[in-house]
Each structure stands twice: as C-alpha cells, then as structure tokens.
Design a protein around this motif. Structure first.
Motif, PDB file in Angstrom:
ATOM      1  N   ASN A   1      -9.360  -0.316   1.114  1.00  0.00           N
ATOM      2  CA  ASN A   1      -8.919  -1.223   2.072  1.00  0.00           C
ATOM      3  C   ASN A   1      -7.987  -2.321   1.662  1.00  0.00           C
ATOM      4  O   ASN A   1      -7.750  -3.327   2.427  1.00  0.00           O
ATOM      5  CB  ASN A   1     -10.342  -1.770   2.811  1.00  0.00           C
ATOM      6  CG  ASN A   1     -10.646  -1.127   4.136  1.00  0.00           C
ATOM      7  OD1 ASN A   1      -9.851  -0.216   4.418  1.00  0.00           O
ATOM      8  ND2 ASN A   1     -11.728  -1.562   4.776  1.00  0.00           N
TER       9      ASN A   1
ATOM     10  N   GLY B   1      -4.700  -2.092   1.424  1.00  0.00           N
ATOM     11  CA  GLY B   1      -3.449  -1.817   2.005  1.00  0.00           C
ATOM     12  C   GLY B   1      -2.762  -0.835   1.332  1.00  0.00           C
ATOM     13  O   GLY B   1      -1.490  -1.122   1.289  1.00  0.00           O
ATOM     14  N   LYS B   2      -3.178  -0.067   0.230  1.00  0.00           N
ATOM     15  CA  LYS B   2      -2.339   1.053  -0.436  1.00  0.00           C
ATOM     16  C   LYS B   2      -1.655   1.777   0.345  1.00  0.00           C
ATOM     17  O   LYS B   2      -0.359   2.031   0.252  1.00  0.00           O
ATOM     18  CB  LYS B   2      -3.248   1.608  -1.490  1.00  0.00           C
ATOM     19  CG  LYS B   2      -4.026   0.851  -2.107  1.00  0.00           C
ATOM     20  CD  LYS B   2      -4.959   1.482  -3.038  1.00  0.00           C
ATOM     21  CE  LYS B   2      -6.107   2.283  -2.470  1.00  0.00           C
ATOM     22  NZ  LYS B   2      -7.098   1.509  -1.680  1.00  0.00           N
ATOM     23  N   SER B   3      -2.543   2.407   1.423  1.00  0.00           N
ATOM     24  CA  SER B   3      -1.621   3.408   2.231  1.00  0.00           C
ATOM     25  C   SER B   3      -0.482   2.553   3.169  1.00  0.00           C
ATOM     26  O   SER B   3       0.609   2.788   3.593  1.00  0.00           O
ATOM     27  CB  SER B   3      -2.611   3.994   3.319  1.00  0.00           C
ATOM     28  OG  SER B   3      -3.491   4.786   2.426  1.00  0.00           O
ATOM     29  N   SER B   4      -0.861   1.354   3.623  1.00  0.00           N
ATOM     30  CA  SER B   4       0.048   0.755   4.446  1.00  0.00           C
ATOM     31  C   SER B   4       1.295   0.243   3.644  1.00  0.00           C
ATOM     32  O   SER B   4       2.199   0.220   4.290  1.00  0.00           O
ATOM     33  CB  SER B   4      -0.796  -0.681   4.770  1.00  0.00           C
ATOM     34  OG  SER B   4      -2.079  -0.508   5.453  1.00  0.00           O
TER      35      SER B   4
ATOM     36  N   GLY C   1     -12.307   3.740   2.148  1.00  0.00           N
ATOM     37  CA  GLY C   1     -12.484   5.101   1.909  1.00  0.00           C
ATOM     38  C   GLY C   1     -11.584   6.062   2.720  1.00  0.00           C
ATOM     39  O   GLY C   1     -12.182   7.285   2.942  1.00  0.00           O
ATOM     40  N   THR C   2     -10.693   5.622   3.437  1.00  0.00           N
ATOM     41  CA  THR C   2      -9.794   6.570   4.326  1.00  0.00           C
ATOM     42  C   THR C   2      -9.012   7.474   3.549  1.00  0.00           C
ATOM     43  O   THR C   2      -9.006   8.621   4.041  1.00  0.00           O
ATOM     44  CB  THR C   2      -8.944   5.580   5.211  1.00  0.00           C
ATOM     45  OG1 THR C   2      -9.495   4.534   5.906  1.00  0.00           O
ATOM     46  CG2 THR C   2      -8.116   6.438   5.848  1.00  0.00           C
ATOM     47  N   THR C   3      -8.302   6.981   2.604  1.00  0.00           N
ATOM     48  CA  THR C   3      -7.605   8.005   1.770  1.00  0.00           C
ATOM     49  C   THR C   3      -8.545   8.607   0.869  1.00  0.00           C
ATOM     50  O   THR C   3      -9.189   7.895   0.034  1.00  0.00           O
ATOM     51  CB  THR C   3      -6.681   7.168   1.065  1.00  0.00           C
ATOM     52  OG1 THR C   3      -5.714   6.418   1.938  1.00  0.00           O
ATOM     53  CG2 THR C   3      -5.390   8.262   0.080  1.00  0.00           C
TER      54      THR C   3
ATOM     55  N   ASN D   1      -1.766  -8.460  -1.374  1.00  0.00           N
ATOM     56  CA  ASN D   1      -1.327  -7.919  -0.078  1.00  0.00           C
ATOM     57  C   ASN D   1      -2.142  -8.821   0.899  1.00  0.00           C
ATOM     58  O   ASN D   1      -3.022  -9.319   0.593  1.00  0.00           O
ATOM     59  CB  ASN D   1      -1.644  -6.508   0.083  1.00  0.00           C
ATOM     60  CG  ASN D   1      -1.305  -6.009   1.503  1.00  0.00           C
ATOM     61  OD1 ASN D   1      -0.044  -6.474   2.036  1.00  0.00           O
ATOM     62  ND2 ASN D   1      -1.967  -5.029   2.010  1.00  0.00           N
ATOM     63  N   LYS D   2      -1.644  -8.798   2.174  1.00  0.00           N
ATOM     64  CA  LYS D   2      -2.294  -9.315   3.446  1.00  0.00           C
ATOM     65  C   LYS D   2      -1.968 -11.010   3.172  1.00  0.00           C
ATOM     66  O   LYS D   2      -2.937 -11.732   3.526  1.00  0.00           O
ATOM     67  CB  LYS D   2      -3.720  -9.161   3.378  1.00  0.00           C
ATOM     68  CG  LYS D   2      -4.111  -7.444   3.520  1.00  0.00           C
ATOM     69  CD  LYS D   2      -5.756  -7.057   3.882  1.00  0.00           C
ATOM     70  CE  LYS D   2      -5.694  -5.713   3.917  1.00  0.00           C
ATOM     71  NZ  LYS D   2      -7.153  -5.343   4.347  1.00  0.00           N
TER      72      LYS D   2
ATOM     73  N   ASP E   1      -0.543 -12.547   5.241  1.00  0.00           N
ATOM     74  CA  ASP E   1      -0.620 -12.923   6.571  1.00  0.00           C
ATOM     75  C   ASP E   1      -1.843 -13.580   6.754  1.00  0.00           C
ATOM     76  O   ASP E   1      -2.181 -14.588   7.706  1.00  0.00           O
ATOM     77  CB  ASP E   1      -0.301 -12.016   7.457  1.00  0.00           C
ATOM     78  CG  ASP E   1      -0.932 -10.923   7.371  1.00  0.00           C
ATOM     79  OD1 ASP E   1      -1.632 -10.613   8.238  1.00  0.00           O
ATOM     80  OD2 ASP E   1      -0.780 -10.216   6.364  1.00  0.00           O
TER      81      ASP E   1
ATOM     82  N   SER F   1       2.975  -8.859   2.697  1.00  0.00           N
ATOM     83  CA  SER F   1       2.192  -8.280   3.647  1.00  0.00           C
ATOM     84  C   SER F   1       2.698  -6.931   4.228  1.00  0.00           C
ATOM     85  O   SER F   1       4.087  -6.993   4.623  1.00  0.00           O
ATOM     86  CB  SER F   1       2.264  -9.114   4.936  1.00  0.00           C
ATOM     87  OG  SER F   1       1.599  -8.666   6.118  1.00  0.00           O
ATOM     88  N   ALA F   2       1.937  -5.853   3.728  1.00  0.00           N
ATOM     89  CA  ALA F   2       2.447  -4.790   4.134  1.00  0.00           C
ATOM     90  C   ALA F   2       2.380  -4.576   5.637  1.00  0.00           C
ATOM     91  O   ALA F   2       3.292  -3.695   6.163  1.00  0.00           O
ATOM     92  CB  ALA F   2       1.424  -3.512   3.506  1.00  0.00           C
TER      93      ALA F   2
END
Ligand SMILES: Nc1nc2c(ncn2[C@@H]2O[C@H](COP(=O)(O)OP(=O)(O)OP(=O)(O)O)[C@@H](O)[C@H]2O)c(=O)[nH]1
Ligand SMILES: [K+]
Ligand SMILES: [Mg+2]
Length: 460
Positions: free
Chosen positions: A225, A227-230, A248-250, A329-330, A332, A364-365
């Motif tokens: 979470n 933001g790697k995929s983002s 754990g999405t990816t 990341n993030k 924002d 921020s991705a």
C-alpha cells in the motif's frame, strides 16, 4: 567459398512498405537472381529489371543487386531483389527463389555465415542483432561501436597479452629446476598484474554495455500500500497495474518498458514486502526478491507519513542492489503543506541509507506532484554511465559471464605463480584465454553458435 546451400529470405520488416527486399546468399545466388531478372548481373551495379515467374509472367519490377563473394555481407555471393514491399509480392518472389533451388534462411543465418566466413567475429555479429533491436538512440550508437569492433579489439588485445604471459610461463616450466626469479619472474608478475587491471576495466565497460543493450533494470519495491503500482502507472502514463486500497493487491511481477526523454528503462512492479500474507502473496514476495537479485536499481517506495516502519520491511531485500532510489510517496497526505517539489532532505533523516544514496524524493503518485524530479533522477541514473564520447559499446550477459570467468582464472593464476606452481598457473591462464576467445568466437562450441544466431530476426 564453401559448398553450403543457397539461402533466401525477405530481409525487410513484415507487412506493407514502399520497398521490400528478398536477399539471397550462397553459390547459386547469382544464377537464381539472373533467372528471375532474365539478365546478367554485374557485381555492385543497380540493374532495373522485371522479376519473372516460371511461366514468364511478371511478378514485380525493381532493382537487382549482386555482390560477389567474398566482398559481401556474408562473404558468399549475395543477391538482393528490391521490389514493392507488399506481403504477397514478397512471398511470391521468395517462392520463386526457392523453386529455383534456394532454401528459406533460418533466423540469423546470414549473420552466421558472415561469422563463419570471417567477415564478422561473434561479438560483432551479436552487435548486428543489437543494432536492429536497439530501443533508443544511445543503445543504437553503442551497438554500432560494438559492430565496428571496439569491444572485440579490446578483447583481442587482452587475449594477446595473455598469450605472451602463457608463452613465458610455458617456457619457465621447461626450466623447472631454476627458481622463477632467475627466469624473469618479476616481469611476469608485473605483466599479469597489468592484465588483471585491463580485464577489470573491460569488465566494467562490458557491464555498462549490457545495461545499454538491455536498458537500466529498475525494480519498484516497498511495503504494501505504499503506492508502488500507482507509481508504475504514473511513470508508464497508463493504468497498467491494478491499484486498490487493499494491502497485498499486487502479487505477480509486472514488467513495463518506459522511455524518459528518449532513454529506455525497464520497470518491474512487485508485491509489497511484509511479514505473513497468504500463500499467493508469499509467492509474490519470493518473486520480488528474485527480481531484486537482477536489478540495477531498486526504487524504494515508502509512505511519507510513516517511512521508518516501511523501511524495516525492505531493508534486507535491497541491501545488495547496486543502486537505490528512495521515494516518499503520498506527499499530498502530509499534514504540513510541504512543497513536494522541494527536496526531501528536510525530512527526518530516519531512513537508513546505504553508501552514497541520495536523499529521498518526496512526491505524490496520485496527483503527479514531484514526478518531474523523479524523471530527472531516473534519466540521470540510466544515462550517466553511457555518456557520449566514452566509447561505450553494447555487450551481453554472455560476454560479462566470460569476462568474469577469465577474471577468476587470472586471480587463480596469480596465486599459483606466487607459489611457483607453474603447471597450475599455465592451466588457469589457458582457461582465461579460452574464456576471452568465447566472446569473439575464436573458441566456440557449435551449440553456442546455434543458440546465439537463432535469436536474430530472419533475413539478417
Ligand atoms: N493520497 C494518495 N494516495 C495514494 C498515492 N499513491 C497511491 N495512493 C493510494 O494508496 C493505495 C495503494 O496504492 P497501490 O498503488 O495499490 O499501492 P501498492 O504499493 O502497489 O500496494 P500493494 O500492491 O498492495 O503492495 C491506493 O488506494 C492508492 O490510490 C498518493 O500519492 N497519494
Ligand atoms: K494496494
Ligand atoms: Mg501494487
């Protein structure tokens, strides 16, 4: 010239084009070309001709060129029939060549013949394929240098040094009763030390050449979470990877080639690293580790709100990667109105950095703020090692492996020499010499050749 059969292939890219070329090589190339053009072909002359079918009807018209061996690409007689680049026209012309006795070439067979006829050495023949496959201008220039023999010359120079050293050692073996020092042992050791230095320098250049050929290989890692995929999507400019707020999405590796200002970069998104996870997620993490072992660069993505915790999860995995680029990341979501474009150096320096890692980038991705800075950093990382004017050439893993083996053998030879074990030193030197010969193909196994040339495109 040998009595190899005559081969033919469509040398231009498949599909419709203004011009298409059927290329022939071998002892019957000229006769086949003359039968189709129905005229005599003089070497190195452009003949405008109709190309005829068996019944005398016209298949196409265009230019016929004849290069007499050995002054041709393959070293054999070569004929090129340049017609209109339509699929049906080219296929018909190729079929006519085959009806007249040619056989359809295997991928890379023209270059293989050029190698077998001594027109190119193996590293140069590989450079032909690399030039064709080059994804950006720098890689193309580097492949061009390898094709011109820049790499091969350095390998050959080193091989010549090793040969001289071997001769010296073999001669000393014949006087085994005498101490090495009375047989020029000092000069020998100096020579070997110089060869070791030259080999090290060549290895550095070949590793750089491999990066040039394959592009910088960057692996995106971090805790779930973060933001790697983002980030992958932001760099790719499309929704390549699934992004959700579920940790754990990816799971699988996701490969993407991106180009930043003409510089090519291969990116891999990975499963977030953490303790536990289900069977699938654990397999994903295993794959992430495996991918990191091949990485030139780890792009470490952390949540800017809690970078330290995420850091602990990834620290071991990234320690051995040659370079790291830290991302917070993030941005924002940070409470303070931090300007994402500003350097992140003002952030708590709790991130364990390695060696000369640069300070993390805050971005921020999601919003895209701070991405320009990342682009610049990536471009510098991918580009700085291949600066113009350094004589950079492309190289392959095969070459790097051979140089690494040669380096290990030379180190052994040095050890044996120190103990005056001349037989063992001679053996290690011979192995090092052979390893260098594999690069240019002066020493080769036939299956190696088949393996190399089969990866070429047809008609080359
Ligand atoms: N506010 C904000 N949210 C973000 C940012 N980047 C990612 N997110 C959100 O964070 C959540 C996780 O993003 P992913 O890109 O799936 O994170 P990941 O690191 O790939 O996660 P795993 O694949 O599960 O390891 C999603 O809801 C994203 O929309 C950002 O810069 N700002
Ligand atoms: K996620
Ligand atoms: Mg992901």
């Amino acid at each position: 010239m040998t009595d190899r059969d005559t081969i033919a292939a469509i040398a231009t890219a498949p599909g419709a084009g203004g011009v298409g070329i059927v290329r022939l090589s071998g002892g019957h190339a000229r006769a086949i070309g003359e039968a189709i053009a129905r005229r005599t072909l003089r070497p190195r002359h452009a003949h405008h001709a109709r190309f005829h079918d068996a019944d005398g009807s016209t298949l196409d018209d265009g230019i016929a060129l004849y290069f007499a061996g050995p002054a041709s690409y393959t070293g054999e007689d070569v004929v090129e029939l340049q017609g209109h680049g339509g699929v049906a026209v080219m296929q018909a012309l190729l079929a006519r060549c085959c009806a007249l006795g040619a056989r359809i070439a295997r991928p890379g067979e023209f270059s293989e013949r050029a190698f077998l006829e001594g027109r190119l050495d193996l590293a140069q023949a590989e450079a032909v394929a690399d030039l064709i496959a080059a994804g950006d201008a720098r890689a193309a220039r580097a492949a061009r240098r390898a094709l011109d023999g820049e790499f091969s010359r350095r390998v050959d120079a080193l091989a010549a040094d090793l040969l001289a050293i071997r001769v010296h050692v073999e001669a000393a073996i014949d006087f085994a009763d005498e101490p090495l020092d009375t047989l020029g042992g000092d000069a020998l050791r100096k020579r070997l030390a110089a060869a070791v230095d030259a080999l090290d320098a060549l290895l550095v250049a070949a590793r750089r050449g491999r990066r040039l050929r394959d592009g910088l290989h960057a692996v995106i890692v971090g805790p779930p979470n973060a933001g790697k995929s983002s980030l992958l999507n932001a760099l790719a400019g499309s929704d390549r990877a699934i992004v959700t707020d579920i940790a754990g999405t990816t799971r699988d590796l996701l490969h993407e080639v991106v180009r930043i200002d003409g510089v090519e970069l291969s990116l891999v998104d990975t499963a977030g690293l953490r303790e536990g996870g289900d069977t699938i997620e654990r397999e994903g993490m295993r794959r992430a580790h495996e991918e990191l072992a091949r990485a030139d660069l780890a792009i470490v993505v952390l949540d800017a709100r809690d970078p330290v915790a995420g850091c602990e999860a990834v620290a071991d995995a990234i320690a051995a990667v040659p370079q790291r680029l830290w991302i917070l990341n993030k941005a924002d979501l940070l409470a303070s109105a931090t300007d994402p474009d500003a350097s992140a150096s003002s952030l708590p320096a709790a991130i364990p950095r390695f060696g000369d890692d640069r300070p993390p980038l805050l971005l921020s991705a999601l919003s895209g703020a701070g991405l320009d800075g990342l682009h610049a950093r990536l471009k510098a990382l991918a580009g700085d090692e291949s600066a113009e004017g350094t004589g950079a050439f492309t190289a392959r893993s095969r070459h790097v492996d051979a140089l690494e083996r040669a380096a290990a053998e030379l180190a052994d030879a040095g050890g044996h020499l120190a103990h005056e074990s001349l037989d063992l030193a001679a053996e290690a030197l011979r192995s090092a010499h052979d390893a260098l010969g594999e690069i240019t193909g002066r020493v080769h196994a036939d299956d190696l050749l088949g393996h190399i040339f089969s990866s070429f495109c047809i008609g080359k």
